[in-house]
Design an enzyme around this catalytic site. Structure first.
Site, PDB file in Angstrom:
ATOM      1  N   LYS A 286      -4.496  10.006   2.618  1.00 41.78           N
ATOM      2  CA  LYS A 286      -4.638   9.411   1.295  1.00 41.78           C
ATOM      3  C   LYS A 286      -6.115   9.394   0.903  1.00 41.78           C
ATOM      4  O   LYS A 286      -6.971   9.157   1.761  1.00 41.78           O
ATOM      5  CB  LYS A 286      -4.131   7.964   1.314  1.00 41.78           C
ATOM      6  CG  LYS A 286      -2.636   7.801   1.411  1.00 41.78           C
ATOM      7  CD  LYS A 286      -2.257   6.325   1.396  1.00 41.78           C
ATOM      8  CE  LYS A 286      -0.784   6.134   1.665  1.00 41.78           C
ATOM      9  NZ  LYS A 286       0.082   6.631   0.582  1.00 41.78           N
ATOM     10  N   ARG A 360      10.394   7.606   5.019  1.00 44.14           N
ATOM     11  CA  ARG A 360      11.761   8.134   5.074  1.00 44.14           C
ATOM     12  C   ARG A 360      12.085   8.696   6.454  1.00 44.14           C
ATOM     13  O   ARG A 360      13.238   8.735   6.860  1.00 44.14           O
ATOM     14  CB  ARG A 360      11.967   9.161   3.953  1.00 44.14           C
ATOM     15  CG  ARG A 360      11.090  10.372   4.052  1.00 44.14           C
ATOM     16  CD  ARG A 360      10.988  11.133   2.733  1.00 44.14           C
ATOM     17  NE  ARG A 360      10.181  10.426   1.737  1.00 44.14           N
ATOM     18  CZ  ARG A 360       9.980  10.860   0.481  1.00 44.14           C
ATOM     19  NH1 ARG A 360      10.537  11.978   0.073  1.00 44.14           N
ATOM     20  NH2 ARG A 360       9.228  10.161  -0.352  1.00 44.14           N
TER      21      ARG A 360
HETATM   22  N1  BES Z   1       3.609   3.759   1.675  1.00 43.67           N
HETATM   23  C1  BES Z   1       3.609   4.748   0.658  1.00 43.67           C
HETATM   24  C2  BES Z   1       4.193   4.232  -0.665  1.00 43.67           C
HETATM   25  C3  BES Z   1       3.448   3.103  -1.349  1.00 43.67           C
HETATM   26  C4  BES Z   1       2.635   3.379  -2.433  1.00 43.67           C
HETATM   27  C5  BES Z   1       3.622   1.798  -0.960  1.00 43.67           C
HETATM   28  C6  BES Z   1       1.991   2.344  -3.078  1.00 43.67           C
HETATM   29  C7  BES Z   1       2.959   0.760  -1.605  1.00 43.67           C
HETATM   30  C8  BES Z   1       2.152   1.044  -2.674  1.00 43.67           C
HETATM   31  C9  BES Z   1       4.448   5.932   1.103  1.00 43.67           C
HETATM   32  O1  BES Z   1       4.462   6.185   2.467  1.00 43.67           O
HETATM   33  C10 BES Z   1       3.889   7.158   0.457  1.00 43.67           C
HETATM   34  O2  BES Z   1       2.788   7.474   0.741  1.00 43.67           O
HETATM   35  N2  BES Z   1       4.683   7.808  -0.384  1.00 43.67           N
HETATM   36  C11 BES Z   1       4.280   8.990  -1.059  1.00 43.67           C
HETATM   37  C12 BES Z   1       5.416   9.995  -0.982  1.00 43.67           C
HETATM   38  C13 BES Z   1       5.055  11.364  -1.461  1.00 43.67           C
HETATM   39  C14 BES Z   1       4.040  12.008  -0.539  1.00 43.67           C
HETATM   40  C15 BES Z   1       6.321  12.219  -1.523  1.00 43.67           C
HETATM   41  C16 BES Z   1       3.977   8.620  -2.499  1.00 43.67           C
HETATM   42  O3  BES Z   1       4.679   7.789  -3.070  1.00 43.67           O
HETATM   43  O4  BES Z   1       2.994   9.136  -3.030  1.00 43.67           O
HETATM   44 MN    MN Z   2       2.831   7.334   3.132  1.00 41.32          MN
END
Ligand code: BES
Ligand code: MN
Ligand code: ZN
Length: 512
Positions: A286, A360
């Site tokens: 990230k 997931r």
């Molecule tokens: N933990 C994150 C989702 C999240 C985002 C939680 C903001 C709390 C606040 C999750 O693991 C994630 O990174 N999801 C990605 C998925 C994508 C790569 C398909 C996302 O939502 O960007």
């Molecule tokens: Mn994630």
């Protein structure tokens, strides 16, 4: 935690640091003049019936979230009266909405941090209202200061100690319904606040093993069965999803199974929580600005943990299995790469296209493990997608399900519990976006509708014929803004009250 009791004493004679009363925006007059809510009568009498006028002079309007403090009238044992806004007065003959009471009590409890004991003289039409005021006060009084000033207790520093004693005026402690309401509120809020503590604990102190150890401790205390699979057991069992996510971290993953059984149970409910103790994104790292709050990525597991313990303490007549899928998502030489294929516990293979779509993967293994026991229903809870936050904002969680009636039942349960939830669809056409040239499925699909894509992925790992719902709490799990109502900054305890409500419904045989 703050103690909650009932009292039939009148406000004037009560020894406390403050008396809390409710004020509302009048429904009758076009100007919306301030009105006193029921419960404030004895206080108003002591001001010769002029309290509403005095409060208006001080600028009060009855708006939600508003706090007005004034010295208590002569003869009162408590020195302070705090008037809290309830928002619009209910229609004639209707009583105040439970959520309005909960929020007002939370606002008052926060405003009274630094004082010890407060008597709440808010409108109580019945025991359910007492529960709402009690919950609001206990949740609003929460504070997390384990890491402040070398851990010295709050009284020793400038931070204000949370309210220690909350007395609800107007509820008879000998009345069974009131007594039960207060006991339930206390139990649920203690466990909910425990979930908040877990979410707020920094990830260097709460890794998967530490979380599992806390679950073992709680299980012992509350007579639950607990089973912890460590990395060796996970490898032996073939939990490729959980292992794949955890492989980049120096702290190994865990799968925790908590079992609560009741001799009178007719239904078996399985709860599954995403427990990423820190989500850096992994190799698909990230960017800065997106990982500072990612200690919150175990909020689903914290909610499941809290709900199972609460159900046990309440002695609900339902069997519950709680699954905590715990891993830390980190980049390293041993981390899963984009392009790797994982063999999951279900036997399906997953091409990992983005290591940041890790939730997931751990949930897939835990959902399949939960499915092996053929429960009557499975509910999973996860901070799963940023897309759900874009769709619903930061105070509402999305509900998906493989059964329309169950999705409605879960959304209703949320409403009864005072949580904002919204049903989301699972459009079948989004499935083909996850087709992989090398594996059974990829862990990513179309960007549009990303929260729904994630739901469709999870569905593939739910056993045939099992009723299932998925709560995406990415928005409401962690409050990055200022506190509001009974919600503090940081971990909120999202979904705990909804899960307890679902368990209560299951106990009465009603799973939608
Ligand atoms: N933990 C994150 C989702 C999240 C985002 C939680 C903001 C709390 C606040 C999750 O693991 C994630 O990174 N999801 C990605 C998925 C994508 C790569 C398909 C996302 O939502 O960007
Ligand atoms: Mn994630
Ligand atoms: Zn995540």
């Amino acid at each position: 935690m703050t103690a909650l009791t009932l009292s039939t004493s009148a406000a004037p004679g009560l020894r406390a640091d403050a008396i809390v009363i409710g004020v509302a925006k009048g429904a009758g007059s076009p100007s919306g003049d301030l009105v006193l809510a029921p419960g404030a009568e004895t206080v108003d009498q002591a001001y010769d019936g002029k309290l509403a006028g005095i409060l208006e002079t001080l600028g009060a309007s009855g708006a939600e979230g508003e706090v007005t403090k004034l010295p208590a009238p002569a003869g009162f044992k408590a020195p302070l009266v705090l008037a809290v806004g309830l928002g619009p007065q209910p229609e004639k003959d209707a009583s105040y909405d439970a959520e309005a009471l909960r929020r007002a009590a939370g606002v008052a409890a926060r405003a009274l941090a630094g004082t010890k004991k407060a008597a709440f003289a808010l409108p109580l039409a019945d025991a359910a209202d007492a529960a709402a005021v009690g919950e609001g006060a206990l949740l609003g009084a929460y504070s997390f200061d384990t890491y402040k000033n070398n851990g010295k207790d709050a009284e020793a520093r400038d931070a204000k100690a949370p309210l220690a004693d909350v007395v609800l005026l107007g509820g008879n402690p000998r009345d069974k319904a009131y007594k039960a309401a207060v006991e339930r509120a206390t139990t649920v809020c203690e466990e909910l606040n425990r979930a908040r503590d877990l979410v707020n604990t920094p990830p260097n102190d709460l890794d998967p093993a530490a979380f599992a150890a806390l679950a073992q401790e709680a299980a012992k205390e509350h007579g639950l069965k607990v089973q912890v699979l460590d990395e060796k057991a996970l490898a032996k069992g073939g939990y490729g999803g959980i292992l794949g996510v955890g492989s980049g971290s120096a702290s190994a993953p865990r799968l925790v199974k908590l079992t609560y059984t009741s001799a009178k149970a007719k239904k078996h409910l399985a709860l599954v929580g995403k427990g990423i103790t820190y989500d850096s994104g992994g190799i698909s790292l990230k960017p800065a600005g997106h990982n500072e709050t990612m200690k919150c990525d175990m909020s689903g597991a914290a909610a499941v943990f809290a709900a199972v313990v609460a159900a046990a303490r309440l002695g609900l007549e339902v069997n519950i299995t709680g699954w905590l899928a715990l891993a830390e998502n980190m980049p390293s030489g041993s981390a899963t790469r984009p392009g790797d294929v994982l063999r999951m516990f279900s036997g399906k293979t997953v091409e990992v296209l983005n290591t940041d779509a890790e939730g997931r993967l751990v949930l897939a293994d835990a959902l399949w493990a939960a499915s092996q026991e053929k429960p009557d229903a499975i509910v999973d809870v996860a901070t799963l997608t940023g897309a759900m936050v874009l769709a619903l904002g930061s105070r509402t969680f999305g509900v998906m399900a493989n059964d329309d009636a169950f999705r409605s039942a879960v959304s209703e349960a949320a409403g009864e519990a005072g949580e904002e939830a919204w049903p989301m669809p699972m459009p079948e056409h989004l499935r083909k976006g996850m087709d992989s040239p090398v594996a059974d499925i990829a862990n990513m699909g179309e960007r549009m509708g990303g929260g729904l894509v994630a739901g469709l992925f999870l569905q593939e790992f739910v056993g045939d014929g099992i009723t299932w719902a998925h709560l995406d709490i990415a928005g409401p799990a962690f409050n990055e803004q200022g506190p509001f109502g009974y919600t503090p900054k940081g971990g909120t305890g999202s979904a705990v009250r909804t899960l307890v409500r679902i368990a209560e419904r299951a106990a009465s045989g009603d799973l939608g």
